[in-house]
Design a protein around this motif. Sequence first.
Motif, PDB file in Angstrom:
ATOM      1  N   ASP A  57      32.052  51.829  42.883  1.00 46.87           N
ATOM      2  CA  ASP A  57      33.190  51.971  41.982  1.00 46.87           C
ATOM      3  C   ASP A  57      34.497  51.371  42.487  1.00 46.87           C
ATOM      4  O   ASP A  57      35.536  51.544  41.863  1.00 46.87           O
ATOM      5  N   MET A  58      34.477  50.645  43.611  1.00 46.62           N
ATOM      6  CA  MET A  58      35.709  50.031  44.088  1.00 46.62           C
ATOM      7  C   MET A  58      36.087  48.845  43.191  1.00 46.62           C
ATOM      8  O   MET A  58      35.223  48.273  42.513  1.00 46.62           O
ATOM      9  N   PRO A  59      37.376  48.487  43.118  1.00 45.91           N
ATOM     10  CA  PRO A  59      37.781  47.327  42.306  1.00 45.91           C
ATOM     11  C   PRO A  59      36.993  46.089  42.709  1.00 45.91           C
ATOM     12  O   PRO A  59      36.786  45.833  43.902  1.00 45.91           O
ATOM     13  N   LEU A  60      36.532  45.328  41.737  1.00 46.91           N
ATOM     14  CA  LEU A  60      35.671  44.179  42.003  1.00 46.91           C
ATOM     15  C   LEU A  60      36.323  43.186  42.956  1.00 46.91           C
ATOM     16  O   LEU A  60      35.660  42.626  43.829  1.00 46.91           O
ATOM     17  N   LYS A  61      37.619  42.982  42.828  1.00 46.22           N
ATOM     18  CA  LYS A  61      38.302  42.019  43.695  1.00 46.22           C
ATOM     19  C   LYS A  61      38.359  42.481  45.150  1.00 46.22           C
ATOM     20  O   LYS A  61      38.624  41.688  46.053  1.00 46.22           O
ATOM     21  N   GLU A  62      38.099  43.783  45.389  1.00 42.78           N
ATOM     22  CA  GLU A  62      38.085  44.326  46.752  1.00 42.78           C
ATOM     23  C   GLU A  62      36.662  44.602  47.237  1.00 42.78           C
ATOM     24  O   GLU A  62      36.474  45.154  48.324  1.00 42.78           O
TER      25      GLU A  62
END
Length: 255
Positions: A57-62
């Motif tokens: 669930d982390m931001p895709l860019k991270e």
Amino acid sequence: MELNIREEKGFKYLDEGKGETLIFLHGLFGALSNWNKVLDYFSKKYRVIIPMLPIYDMPLKEADLEGLLKFVEEFIELKKLNDFVIVGNSLGGHVGLMYTLKNQHKVNRLVLTGSSGLFEDTMGGSYPRRGSYEFVKKKVEYTFYDPTIATKELIDEVFEITRSIPTCLRMVSIARSAQKHNLAKDLSNIRIPTLLIWGLNDTITPPIVAHEFNKLIPNTELRFIDKCGHAPMMEHPEEFNKLFENFLEKNKVLI
């Protein structure tokens, strides 16, 4: 044992027992439950902390190793932890290595089991295929020497994860980041006692990877478990616990 999952400032984690702190990091398809039998055993004499890595669930860019490293650093800072042992399986070992290289003053011992960082054949050389239960079943079984360890409950858990397109994208991004992020040139900088517990039949990070880690990290102890795949703490928890406990006793630190 029933898992008592805590939540604090966006972090989900287990924190059981008292004594010297052991931090466990799970792999790409891992979960807190991967460490159940290890937690049950070591929480009797140690403080066992297992953060849930935000792989799903982390931001895709991270969604890469640097993002996971930042997460672990922030979690350890939040809990004000020092002088602890890091134990990492698969991707968790990779993140543990990166954390140790950057924060070696906080880590007193390191344990790697089926760790990436040099080479890994993630999920048998292919990425999650959304919506295919048989594909997921085959790939989960590929993790173990004994495919019966891949219970229906475990396969169902992974299948539910891979049904989400955003989650699959995150996992692919993280897996590719791990394959690109080779640590060979940095491993000689790890000076703390390091235990390598490896499945002799690991097909994802084969035994040759363990031998390479053993060669590149100065102060290591290498132990193999026969008839064992990529997750020794799940497939042979009693032997894993014994090897880990002996290592802790042999390399005691004053805290």
